[in-house]
Design a protein around this motif. Structure first.
Motif, short mmCIF file in Angstrom:
data_model
loop_
_atom_site.label_atom_id
_atom_site.label_comp_id
_atom_site.label_asym_id
_atom_site.label_seq_id
_atom_site.Cartn_x
_atom_site.Cartn_y
_atom_site.Cartn_z
N GLU A 95 0.84 -1.21 0.00
CA GLU A 95 0.00 0.00 0.00
C GLU A 95 0.87 1.25 0.00
OE1 GLU A 95 -3.07 0.34 -0.48
OE2 GLU A 95 -4.06 -1.53 0.07
N HIS A 98 2.48 1.60 -3.37
CA HIS A 98 1.53 2.00 -4.41
C HIS A 98 1.17 3.48 -4.28
CE1 HIS A 98 -2.58 2.32 -6.24
NE2 HIS A 98 -1.88 1.81 -7.22
N TYR A 99 0.91 3.91 -3.05
CA TYR A 99 0.58 5.32 -2.83
C TYR A 99 1.72 6.20 -3.32
CZ TYR A 99 -1.18 9.50 -0.50
OH TYR A 99 -1.66 10.76 -0.23
N HIS A 100 2.94 5.78 -2.97
CA HIS A 100 4.12 6.55 -3.36
C HIS A 100 4.26 6.60 -4.88
CE1 HIS A 100 8.53 7.36 -3.75
NE2 HIS A 100 8.21 8.26 -2.84
N TYR A 103 1.36 9.16 -6.02
CA TYR A 103 1.40 10.55 -5.56
C TYR A 103 2.81 11.07 -5.31
CZ TYR A 103 -3.54 9.67 -4.82
OH TYR A 103 -4.86 9.34 -5.00
N ILE A 107 2.64 7.87 2.23
CA ILE A 107 1.23 7.65 2.53
C ILE A 107 0.91 8.18 3.93
CG2 ILE A 107 1.60 5.28 3.39
CD1 ILE A 107 -1.11 4.59 2.02
N ILE A 111 -4.67 7.19 6.02
CA ILE A 111 -4.99 6.46 4.79
C ILE A 111 -4.48 5.03 4.87
CG2 ILE A 111 -4.58 6.35 2.31
CD1 ILE A 111 -4.93 9.32 2.22
N ILE A 112 -3.25 4.86 5.36
CA ILE A 112 -2.77 3.47 5.44
C ILE A 112 -3.59 2.70 6.48
CG2 ILE A 112 -0.87 3.83 7.12
CD1 ILE A 112 0.44 1.73 4.81
N ARG A 115 -6.81 1.73 4.79
CA ARG A 115 -6.62 0.67 3.79
C ARG A 115 -6.34 -0.67 4.45
NH1 ARG A 115 -3.48 3.48 -1.30
NH2 ARG A 115 -5.04 5.10 -1.62
#
Lengths: 258, 246, 247
Positions: A95, A98-100, A103, A107, A111-112, A115
């Motif tokens: 996660e 993916h966020y990194h 964006y 993260i 948000i983490i 998720r």
């Protein structure tokens, strides 16, 4: 003790007549059987501590870590099944990664936490899987400052100033509630965390254990890292000393009673 | 062990917070002959008892090479071990091809641990019925890990799994503080000594049923079988003779 | 009316996916570019330089770009060619290093491993006929050994005592052959800086895509150090006497 749900407790996709999902409660049992894990959110950082119960003297100290890192700035401490923990940490890393990649920013904690909560919750929906037997404590410092969340086997995720999971949960919570978390520095919090883990440890049930301590603060470059050896040693010393003092106090009280 | 309603598959928790199928898989490990692992500052060693299904058959392989720096010993379902060793070999090769470095031992073991965890969570699967002792040498020195069907991996100074392995563990626990400074030869003999404690009444370690593996900073993963094990078995006997005279 | 199509970089434009019946297209060249990177071995490690310009064709478009990147404590990366592809590569290497950090097992990814990983990415992309339009220089100290390597959009790799990209290959390498090769162990940091500045000065004189604002970086046993931008002293008095070229 959790009551047993006679027939309604075999699958996570079955409710009992009074509206409970027993399989989730049983997974929680696995968490309650594990060594204590705590998290403290203080004014300049976050501290995680785990009571790592050792079943053998042959285990290499410092190895077999129970606190792990997910994407440099997030720490994960866990109470419960170690293999489930690794599964969730892997997910947390994915996660964060993916966020990194979307964006190009770290993260944020909420948000983490959300998720991870969603992911864990998905394992409480289908009869083809079992819920995770682990409560994870997420530590993170983001643009809103130090953050602490706990994700439970039900998928519930909550933000905390201080939290605890595992065997010594009750004892640890009582101790945490006495702390003035907003006023503590991480340096103090490390000592307090060590003291709480030592206090929550039940010598009679588990002989061998190892304290694991990690933090996120200016000293660690705002990255999640295990505390340096000297800080750990100092914290253990502090914990052992305050444990001895408590014993002395108890003795005195007994004297007074007489 | 009695059947109960919670032990049908790996996706059901018991009220006590156990997964019985995982516990049963751990029983499969105890069906296999014992293996012992132990490490010094420079080397790490495996010792195993091989079993022959009948007199006309050869002895089953217990120690498998993964790479120049890594090997495993097996207790339990050998066919499950082959799946895991194949995977480990692939990962070791991938690390060499992508980064040009030997796969760190801890990461290798965790990779199969993570793989095993999936089998403890989903319906229609069964946990691996095998325990492994993984040895290897990397940039952080020699390592000994245990892999278990639950997907939990742990690092040890010395450990044993398989049939009657408790006796070997007791032996190791008595001596492990001296392991660090032992030579490779001493370490092997020490391993055999622990392994011998797992032998059933009337059975002996001999060059036919003993398997030895080691790896270190100056030694690639090596497996000794048959006559190659004899010198170490002799040392084991000599050590006993010396103890008797004392 | 034609639908609006958005071409994403690094995305295969499959037939039918893009405009119907058109052949599949691939990048035909770089867009925003950096010019030479020059690097060589000296006594204490590796020294490297690159200017701060990212050109858009012949336009000097971005003049404070950093083309030197610290991959980890022991590894430095210099990039020439497409700056977008370089940013993508930086991102990818950051991910690799984040994964290494997360492992938390005392293992380090050395310069050789970073170089190998980078080379694999580059060769993989060229084999997919979708290259990252760059030439990279990787420098570092790996287990006490100096490592200096080159890899480009074709997946070509080599290691040498002195490495340069693009126009630097034509201009700087002959100078470095004379002053560095065979005596890398003797060169002090002071001399290394002088040699490097000489190379960059000549490159600035001759290379129309160069800028007199550059960064220098070194990797030693102590780690990676990237300087702030600085300029070189130049002398244009002789320019007066040049006649008969172009205008």
């Amino acid at each position: 003790m959790t009551s047993i749900g006679t027939g309604y407790d075999l699958s996570v996709s079955t409710y009992s007549p009074d509206g409970r999902v027993f399989q989730v409660e049983y997974a929680q049992k696995a968490v309650d059987n594990s060594g204590t894990a705590i998290g403290l959110r203080v004014k300049d950082g976050v501290v995680l501590a785990v009571e790592k119960i050792k079943h053998s003297r042959l285990l290499v100290p410092g190895s077999n870590k129970r606190i792990m890192t997910a994407g440099r700035h997030i720490g994960v401490a866990a109470a419960g099944w170690m293999s489930d923990t690794r599964h969730l940490v892997k997910r947390a890393r994915d996660e964060a990664h993916h966020y990194h990649s979307v964006y190009k920013a770290d993260i944020p904690a909420k948000i983490i936490a959300e998720r991870m909560g969603m992911y864990v919750q998905a394992y409480t929906l289908y009869s083809s899987v079992r819920p995770f037997g682990v409560s994870t404590i997420l530590a993170c410092v983001d643009t809103d400052g130090p953050q602490l969340y706990m994700v439970e086997p039900s998928g519930q995720f909550t933000g905390y100033r201080g939290c605890a999971a595992g065997k010594g949960k009750q004892a640890a919570k009582t101790e945490i509630e006495k702390l003035k978390l907003e006023e503590l520095t991480v340096r103090d919090a490390v000592k307090e965390a060590a003291r709480i883990i030592y206090a929550a440890h039940d010598e009679a049930k588990d002989k061998l254990f190892e304290l694991e301590l990690s933090w996120i603060c200016a000293e660690s470059g705002m990255l999640h890292a295990h505390v340096p050896a000297d800080v750990l040693a100092e914290a253990i010393q502090h914990a052992e000393r305050s444990l001895d003092e408590d014993d002395d106090d108890d003795d005195e009280m007994e004297d007074e009673d007489l | 062990m009695f059947r109960n309603q919670y032990d049908n598959d790996a996706s059901t928790w018991s009220p006590q917070g156990c997964i019985f199928q995982v516990d049963y898989a751990s029983e499969a490990v105890k069906q296999g002959t014992a293996v012992v692992g132990l490490k010094s500052k420079s080397h790490v060693v495996l010792a195993a008892v091989k079993r022959s299904p009948n007199e006309l058959a050869s002895y089953m392989k217990k120690i498998i090479r993964i790479d120049d720096h890594m090997g495993i010993a097996v207790a339990g379902l050998t066919s499950d071990a082959r799946v895991l060793s194949n995977y480990l070999r692939t990962e070791a090769m991938r690390s060499k091809m992508v980064y040009g470095r030997a796969l760190p031992v801890g990461r290798a073991v965790n990779a199969i641990g993570d793989k095993a965890q999936i089998n403890t969570q989903e319906y229609g699967r069964r946990p691996y019925g095998v325990g492994l002792l993984v040895i290897g040498h990397d940039d952080t020195g020699p390592h000994l890990y245990e892999f278990s069907p639950s997907g939990v991996v742990s690092e040890y100074y010395g450990y044993s799994i398989g049939a009657r392995s408790q006796s070997a563990r007791t032996n190791l626990e008595r001596h492990f503080e001296q392991f660090a400074d032992m030579s490779l030869k001493e370490l092997i003999v020490q391993g055999l000594r622990a392994l011998r404690d797992t032998m059933p009444q009337g059975k002996q370690l001999d060059s036919m049923n003993t398997s030895i593996g080691f790896v270190g900073a100056d030694a690639k993963m090596t497996i000794l079988d048959g006559d190659d094990t004899q010198p170490y078995l002799d040392l084991l006997d000599e050590g006993d003779a010396a103890m008797d005279t004392e | 009316m034609d639908p609006v199509t958005l071409e994403l970089p690094h995305t295969l434009q499959r037939p039918g996916h893009a405009v119907a019946q058109e052949p599949m297209t691939r990048p035909a060249g770089p867009i925003v570019t950096g010019t030479s990177v020059v690097a060589f071995k000296y006594r204490d490690g590796i020294i490297m330089a690159a200017d701060c310009l990212a050109s858009y064709g012949s336009l000097a478009r971005f003049r404070s770009e950093n083309r030197l990147f610290k991959v980890n404590e022991t590894t430095l990366l210099g990039a020439a060619g497409d700056m977008g592809d370089f940013q993508y590569m930086k991102h990818k290497l950051e991910d690799v290093m984040t994964h290494e950090y997360d492992m938390d097992d005392g293992q380090r990814l050395g310069t050789k491993s970073v170089y190998k990983c980078l080379s694999n990415i580059m060769y993989g992309r060229r084999t997919a006929i979708n290259p990252l339009w760059n030439a990279y220089v990787v420098g570092g100290v790996d287990g006490g050994e100096r490592v200096l390597g080159y890899v480009d959009l074709y997946g070509t790799t080599y290691t040498a005592d002195a490495v340069a990209t693009g126009f630097g290959k034509q201009i700087a390498i002959p100078m470095l052959r004379r002053r560095v090769e065979g005596r890398a162990d003797e060169i002090s940091e002071e001399e290394a800086v002088a040699i490097l500045d000489d190379c960059m000065r000549v490159l600035f004189y001759r290379d129309c895509r160069a800028l007199n604002k550059l960064r220098r970086a070194k990797v030693t046993a102590q780690g990676v150090e990237i300087s702030e931008p600085y300029s070189l002293e130049t002398n244009w008095t002789y320019a007066e006497s040049i006649v008969g070229y172009g205008a």
